[in-house]
Write a protein that holds these residues in place. Structure first.
Motif, short mmCIF file in Angstrom:
data_model
loop_
_atom_site.label_atom_id
_atom_site.label_comp_id
_atom_site.label_asym_id
_atom_site.label_seq_id
_atom_site.Cartn_x
_atom_site.Cartn_y
_atom_site.Cartn_z
N PRO A 103 -12.19 16.68 13.51
CA PRO A 103 -13.23 17.64 13.14
C PRO A 103 -13.87 18.35 14.33
CG PRO A 103 -14.05 15.40 12.91
CD PRO A 103 -12.58 15.31 13.27
N SER A 104 -13.73 17.81 15.54
CA SER A 104 -14.40 18.41 16.69
C SER A 104 -13.49 19.27 17.56
CB SER A 104 -15.02 17.31 17.55
OG SER A 104 -14.00 16.46 18.05
N GLY A 105 -12.17 19.06 17.45
CA GLY A 105 -11.28 19.81 18.31
C GLY A 105 -10.56 20.92 17.58
N PRO A 106 -10.10 21.90 18.31
CA PRO A 106 -9.39 22.99 17.64
C PRO A 106 -7.98 22.59 17.20
CG PRO A 106 -9.41 23.37 19.99
CD PRO A 106 -10.25 22.15 19.73
N TYR A 107 -7.46 21.51 17.75
CA TYR A 107 -6.11 21.08 17.41
C TYR A 107 -6.16 19.84 16.53
CZ TYR A 107 -4.95 24.50 20.89
OH TYR A 107 -4.84 25.69 21.58
N LEU A 108 -5.03 19.48 15.96
CA LEU A 108 -5.00 18.37 15.00
C LEU A 108 -5.52 17.07 15.59
CD1 LEU A 108 -1.61 18.97 13.15
CD2 LEU A 108 -3.92 19.38 12.29
N CYS A 109 -5.22 16.83 16.86
CA CYS A 109 -5.58 15.53 17.46
C CYS A 109 -6.57 15.65 18.62
CB CYS A 109 -4.31 14.82 17.95
SG CYS A 109 -3.14 14.49 16.64
N GLY A 110 -7.28 16.76 18.73
CA GLY A 110 -8.25 16.87 19.80
C GLY A 110 -8.31 18.22 20.46
N PRO A 111 -8.74 18.25 21.72
CA PRO A 111 -9.00 19.51 22.41
C PRO A 111 -7.77 20.22 22.97
CG PRO A 111 -9.55 17.69 23.83
CD PRO A 111 -9.17 17.09 22.50
N ALA A 112 -6.63 19.55 22.99
CA ALA A 112 -5.41 20.16 23.54
C ALA A 112 -4.28 20.06 22.53
CB ALA A 112 -5.02 19.46 24.84
N PRO A 113 -3.34 21.01 22.56
CA PRO A 113 -2.21 20.92 21.64
C PRO A 113 -1.38 19.67 21.91
CG PRO A 113 -2.03 22.88 23.03
CD PRO A 113 -3.27 22.17 23.41
N SER A 114 -0.85 19.09 20.84
CA SER A 114 -0.02 17.90 20.97
C SER A 114 1.30 18.13 20.23
CB SER A 114 -0.74 16.69 20.35
OG SER A 114 -0.83 16.86 18.95
N LEU A 115 2.17 17.14 20.27
CA LEU A 115 3.42 17.24 19.52
C LEU A 115 3.15 17.41 18.03
CD1 LEU A 115 5.76 14.65 21.26
CD2 LEU A 115 5.93 17.13 21.29
N ALA A 116 2.09 16.83 17.53
CA ALA A 116 1.74 16.98 16.12
C ALA A 116 1.53 18.45 15.77
CB ALA A 116 0.49 16.18 15.79
N ASP A 117 0.80 19.16 16.60
CA ASP A 117 0.55 20.59 16.37
C ASP A 117 1.86 21.38 16.40
OD1 ASP A 117 -2.49 20.65 16.51
OD2 ASP A 117 -1.99 19.73 18.43
N LEU A 118 2.70 21.06 17.37
CA LEU A 118 3.95 21.80 17.55
C LEU A 118 4.95 21.51 16.44
CD1 LEU A 118 4.28 21.42 21.41
CD2 LEU A 118 3.24 23.29 20.10
N HIS A 119 4.88 20.35 15.83
CA HIS A 119 5.78 20.03 14.71
C HIS A 119 5.30 20.66 13.40
CE1 HIS A 119 8.68 17.28 16.50
NE2 HIS A 119 7.69 16.83 17.26
N VAL A 120 4.01 20.68 13.18
CA VAL A 120 3.48 21.19 11.92
C VAL A 120 3.42 22.72 11.90
CG1 VAL A 120 1.44 21.20 10.41
CG2 VAL A 120 2.18 19.08 11.49
N ALA A 121 3.23 23.34 13.04
CA ALA A 121 3.02 24.79 13.09
C ALA A 121 4.15 25.61 12.46
CB ALA A 121 2.76 25.24 14.53
N PRO A 122 5.42 25.34 12.73
CA PRO A 122 6.47 26.16 12.10
C PRO A 122 6.48 26.04 10.57
CG PRO A 122 7.39 24.92 13.94
CD PRO A 122 6.00 24.41 13.71
N VAL A 123 6.22 24.84 10.07
CA VAL A 123 6.15 24.65 8.63
C VAL A 123 4.97 25.43 8.06
CG1 VAL A 123 5.85 22.94 6.80
CG2 VAL A 123 7.27 22.41 8.78
N MET A 124 3.84 25.36 8.76
CA MET A 124 2.64 26.06 8.30
C MET A 124 2.83 27.57 8.31
SD MET A 124 -0.29 25.61 7.00
CE MET A 124 -0.62 23.90 7.33
N ALA A 125 3.65 28.07 9.22
CA ALA A 125 3.90 29.52 9.26
C ALA A 125 4.49 29.99 7.94
CB ALA A 125 4.83 29.85 10.43
N TYR A 126 5.44 29.26 7.41
CA TYR A 126 6.03 29.62 6.12
C TYR A 126 5.08 29.30 4.97
CZ TYR A 126 10.51 30.50 8.31
OH TYR A 126 11.51 31.03 9.08
N PHE A 127 4.46 28.14 5.02
CA PHE A 127 3.56 27.68 3.96
C PHE A 127 2.39 28.64 3.78
CE2 PHE A 127 -0.11 25.00 2.71
CZ PHE A 127 0.36 24.56 1.49
N SER A 128 1.83 29.13 4.88
CA SER A 128 0.65 30.00 4.80
C SER A 128 0.99 31.39 4.27
CB SER A 128 -0.01 30.11 6.17
OG SER A 128 0.85 30.77 7.08
N ASP A 129 2.26 31.71 4.17
CA ASP A 129 2.67 33.01 3.62
C ASP A 129 2.83 32.98 2.10
OD1 ASP A 129 2.64 34.84 5.63
OD2 ASP A 129 4.76 34.69 6.11
#
Length: 69
Positions: free
Chosen positions: A10-36
């Motif tokens: 809830p406090s960071g801009p990324y899924l697991c805190g203040p810096a991008p992690s592998l979680a962000d990089l794995h979910v982002a491509p799926v979210m690109a299609y999902f959000s469309d």
């Protein structure tokens, strides 16, 4: 979506805190299609942490350059 919303930091801009992690990089491509999709947009509208995360991720230069058509 509910699981990601519950896991998102809830406090960071990324899924697991203040810096991008592998979680962000794995979910982002799926979210690109999902959000469309109408369903994805509807679910994101009900998920404030995930919506904030997607706004941050989709604005990153690497994501902007590789958005699917």
């Amino acid at each position: 979506v509910a699981a990601l919303e519950n896991l998102a930091d809830p406090s960071g801009p990324y899924l697991c805190g203040p810096a991008p992690s592998l979680a962000d990089l794995h979910v982002a491509p799926v979210m690109a299609y999902f959000s469309d999709t109408p369903e994805g947009q509807s679910l994101l509208a009900k998920s404030p942490k995930l919506s904030r995360w997607w706004q941050v991720m989709s604005a990153r230069p690497s994501m902007a350059k590789t958005q699917p058509n």
